[in-house]
Design a protein around this motif. Structure first.
Motif, PDB file in Angstrom:
ATOM      1  N   GLN A  70      -9.560  -1.325  -4.470  1.00 44.41           N
ATOM      2  CA  GLN A  70      -8.543  -0.636  -3.661  1.00 44.41           C
ATOM      3  C   GLN A  70      -8.845  -0.960  -2.193  1.00 44.41           C
ATOM      4  O   GLN A  70      -9.874  -0.548  -1.658  1.00 44.41           O
ATOM      5  N   CYS A 105      -7.667   0.098   0.571  1.00 49.89           N
ATOM      6  CA  CYS A 105      -7.689   1.151   1.585  1.00 49.89           C
ATOM      7  C   CYS A 105      -8.981   1.949   1.594  1.00 49.89           C
ATOM      8  O   CYS A 105      -9.222   2.699   2.538  1.00 49.89           O
ATOM      9  N   HIS A 135       0.843  -1.189   0.000  1.00 52.20           N
ATOM     10  CA  HIS A 135       0.000   0.000   0.000  1.00 52.20           C
ATOM     11  C   HIS A 135       0.879   1.241   0.000  1.00 52.20           C
ATOM     12  O   HIS A 135       2.085   1.145   0.236  1.00 52.20           O
ATOM     13  N   GLY A 136       0.260   2.381  -0.273  1.00 46.53           N
ATOM     14  CA  GLY A 136       0.994   3.644  -0.257  1.00 46.53           C
ATOM     15  C   GLY A 136       0.252   4.670   0.569  1.00 46.53           C
ATOM     16  O   GLY A 136       0.373   4.727   1.780  1.00 46.53           O
ATOM     17  N   CYS A 137      -0.634   5.417  -0.091  1.00 50.55           N
ATOM     18  CA  CYS A 137      -1.253   6.592   0.524  1.00 50.55           C
ATOM     19  C   CYS A 137      -2.291   6.298   1.592  1.00 50.55           C
ATOM     20  O   CYS A 137      -2.566   7.129   2.427  1.00 50.55           O
ATOM     21  N   ARG A 138      -2.919   5.158   1.546  1.00 51.65           N
ATOM     22  CA  ARG A 138      -4.050   4.796   2.408  1.00 51.65           C
ATOM     23  C   ARG A 138      -5.215   5.767   2.223  1.00 51.65           C
ATOM     24  O   ARG A 138      -6.024   5.958   3.133  1.00 51.65           O
ATOM     25  N   ALA A 139      -5.301   6.411   1.100  1.00 54.31           N
ATOM     26  CA  ALA A 139      -6.333   7.430   0.893  1.00 54.31           C
ATOM     27  C   ALA A 139      -7.004   7.316  -0.476  1.00 54.31           C
ATOM     28  O   ALA A 139      -7.660   8.243  -0.917  1.00 54.31           O
ATOM     29  N   GLY A 140      -6.814   6.219  -1.159  1.00 54.21           N
ATOM     30  CA  GLY A 140      -7.508   6.028  -2.436  1.00 54.21           C
ATOM     31  C   GLY A 140      -6.876   6.724  -3.614  1.00 54.21           C
ATOM     32  O   GLY A 140      -7.486   6.853  -4.668  1.00 54.21           O
ATOM     33  N   VAL A 141      -5.633   7.185  -3.450  1.00 52.93           N
ATOM     34  CA  VAL A 141      -5.020   7.980  -4.512  1.00 52.93           C
ATOM     35  C   VAL A 141      -4.040   7.169  -5.365  1.00 52.93           C
ATOM     36  O   VAL A 141      -4.087   7.187  -6.588  1.00 52.93           O
ATOM     37  N   CYS A 142      -3.160   6.429  -4.716  1.00 56.68           N
ATOM     38  CA  CYS A 142      -2.005   5.886  -5.446  1.00 56.68           C
ATOM     39  C   CYS A 142      -2.261   4.542  -6.136  1.00 56.68           C
ATOM     40  O   CYS A 142      -1.495   4.117  -6.979  1.00 56.68           O
ATOM     41  N   HIS A 143      -3.316   3.854  -5.771  1.00 55.81           N
ATOM     42  CA  HIS A 143      -3.683   2.539  -6.338  1.00 55.81           C
ATOM     43  C   HIS A 143      -2.682   1.428  -6.019  1.00 55.81           C
ATOM     44  O   HIS A 143      -2.780   0.347  -6.570  1.00 55.81           O
ATOM     45  N   GLN A 144      -1.720   1.688  -5.144  1.00 52.80           N
ATOM     46  CA  GLN A 144      -0.769   0.618  -4.816  1.00 52.80           C
ATOM     47  C   GLN A 144      -1.428  -0.548  -4.104  1.00 52.80           C
ATOM     48  O   GLN A 144      -0.920  -1.654  -4.108  1.00 52.80           O
ATOM     49  N   CYS A 145      -2.547  -0.290  -3.446  1.00 51.16           N
ATOM     50  CA  CYS A 145      -3.191  -1.353  -2.669  1.00 51.16           C
ATOM     51  C   CYS A 145      -4.172  -2.168  -3.500  1.00 51.16           C
ATOM     52  O   CYS A 145      -4.873  -3.008  -2.949  1.00 51.16           O
TER      53      CYS A 145
HETATM   54  S1  FES Z   1      -2.903   2.742  -0.575  1.00 53.17           S
HETATM   55 FE1  FES Z   1      -2.994   4.296  -2.076  1.00 53.17          FE
HETATM   56  S2  FES Z   1      -4.894   3.851  -3.061  1.00 53.17           S
HETATM   57 FE2  FES Z   1      -4.834   2.466  -1.433  1.00 53.17          FE
END
Ligand code: FES
Length: 371
Positions: free
Chosen positions: A357, A359, A321-331
């Protein structure tokens, strides 16, 4: 390298040193002698750490020469090591592409999250001259060069990517009207913004106080737009950045006023607000989240508002995961079955397989994930 050769190499690397690339195994050792070296991504040296307000810090970084630059409005994923664990979060760039061209540096501006692990650590845990890892610039929240007026609506630290965009518009000699409505209890970068406004007669900025104007309910936003986006802004593009509820209100009001969706650009900022999960049609008292690869299963009780990411972490898993805010799509992760609700939009998926996603998704039914 052919696909099968690459897969074989990755398998051997995993078998030998638990990393996809052998170099990643030696990375910590090599970085203790060559801190600017990395096997993946990019490294950046910390040139400055400054406080913009009580809870907002800016980091000025000089990325290595292989980093490709950015478009105003984009963000990067920053990776730091805290107590031996590498943690990645995404942060918007508040400086302009022109500053990067001139100085080779980028500035990230970050609000410390009360419950956060990474953001409160940055101001004290990092040192000038030290190094961090970063990704290429990402994100599609960028200014459209389409020759129409632009209205920017920012709240709080949501000004960060918008400041970069406004600086870039000044640098590019934008000739169309540009309006900023900046909403907050304290206004970051006030003098920098005022200097941009003074530089261009077609730019006009309003600093709106949360204490006087109230929070972002529909009526407040409606009033703001009527008051501050007059006729001269005929068919403008709108760029919105701030908390989820503010964006949702503004977007809906704009659509209700006949603004076409292509003219509305937004980026959610901060940790999204969790919605109450819809009651399952089957009337289940609780839901089960199953993880197919690890064979784990978690029971989620009514009233439990955790996201799938938090549920997985609670089960001892460590999803990317990355941002935990729905932005980066890493999750993003493959859902094999069951319905989930997107906590930013309230939208409920169907029960089929798809990428979700983690997060920003909560389970509505029993859900199975390929984790
Ligand atoms: S952690 Fe970045 S979108 Fe989910």
């Amino acid at each position: 390298m052919s696909l099968s050769l690459r897969k074989t190499t990755e398998w051997m690397s995993f078998a030998l040193c638990n990393h996809k690339q052998v170099g990643a195994f030696f990375e910590p050792l090599i970085q203790s002698y060559l801190p600017g070296w990395t096997v993946n991504g990019f490294r950046a040296q910390i040139k400055d750490i400054g406080r913009e307000s009580g809870s907002v810090v800016s980091l000025t970084l000089r990325p290595d020469q292989s980093w490709q630059g950015f478009q105003a409005g984009q963000y990067i994923n920053l990776t730091v090591e805290i107590n031996g664990a590498k943690l990645t979060r995404c942060f918007s760039i508040s400086s302009s592409p022109e500053t990067y061209r001139m100085t080779g540096t980028v500035r990230l501006t970050i609000r410390e999250q009360d419950q956060g692990v990474v953001t409160p650590w940055l101001a004290t845990g990092l040192k000038k001259g030290g190094y961090v890892s970063l990704s290429a610039a990402c994100g599609e929240f960028v200014v459209q060069r389409n020759g129409v007026p632009k209205v920017f609506i920012a709240a709080g630290v949501g000004i960060t990517p918008i400041l970069s965009m406004l600086s870039d518009l000044v640098d590019q000699g934008e000739s169309k009207p540009v309006k900023l409505l900046y909403y907050g209890s304290d206004h970051l970068f006030r003098s920098e913004l005022s200097a941009l406004e003074s530089a261009k007669s077609n730019f006009s900025f309003d600093f709106l106080n949360t204490r006087e104007s109230g929070y972002f309910d529909r009526e407040t936003v409606q009033r703001l737009l009527e008051q501050y986006a007059p006729e001269q802004f005929e068919k403008p593009d709108y760029y919105i950045c701030g908390p989820g509820e503010m964006i949702t209100s503004v977007e809906q009001i704009l659509k209700d006023s006949g603004v076409s969706p292509e003219r509305i650009h937004f980026e959610f900022f901060g940790v999204p607000r969790a919605l109450d999960v819809q009651v399952s049609e089957s009337g289940q008292a609780s839901r089960a989240v199953a993880f197919s690869q690890t064979q784990a299963e978690v029971s989620v009780e009514p009233g439990d508002r955790r996201t799938l990411l938090e549920i997985a972490e609670g089960a001892g898993l460590n999803p990317v995961h990355g941002c935990r805010a729905g932005v980066c799509h890493q999750c993003s992760c493959r859902k094999l079955g069951g319905r989930v609700q997107n906590i930013l939009t309230g939208q409920v998926s169907d029960g089929g397989a798809e990428l979700v996603q983690l997060c920003i998704s909560q389970p509505v039914d029993d859900v199975e994930l390929a984790l």
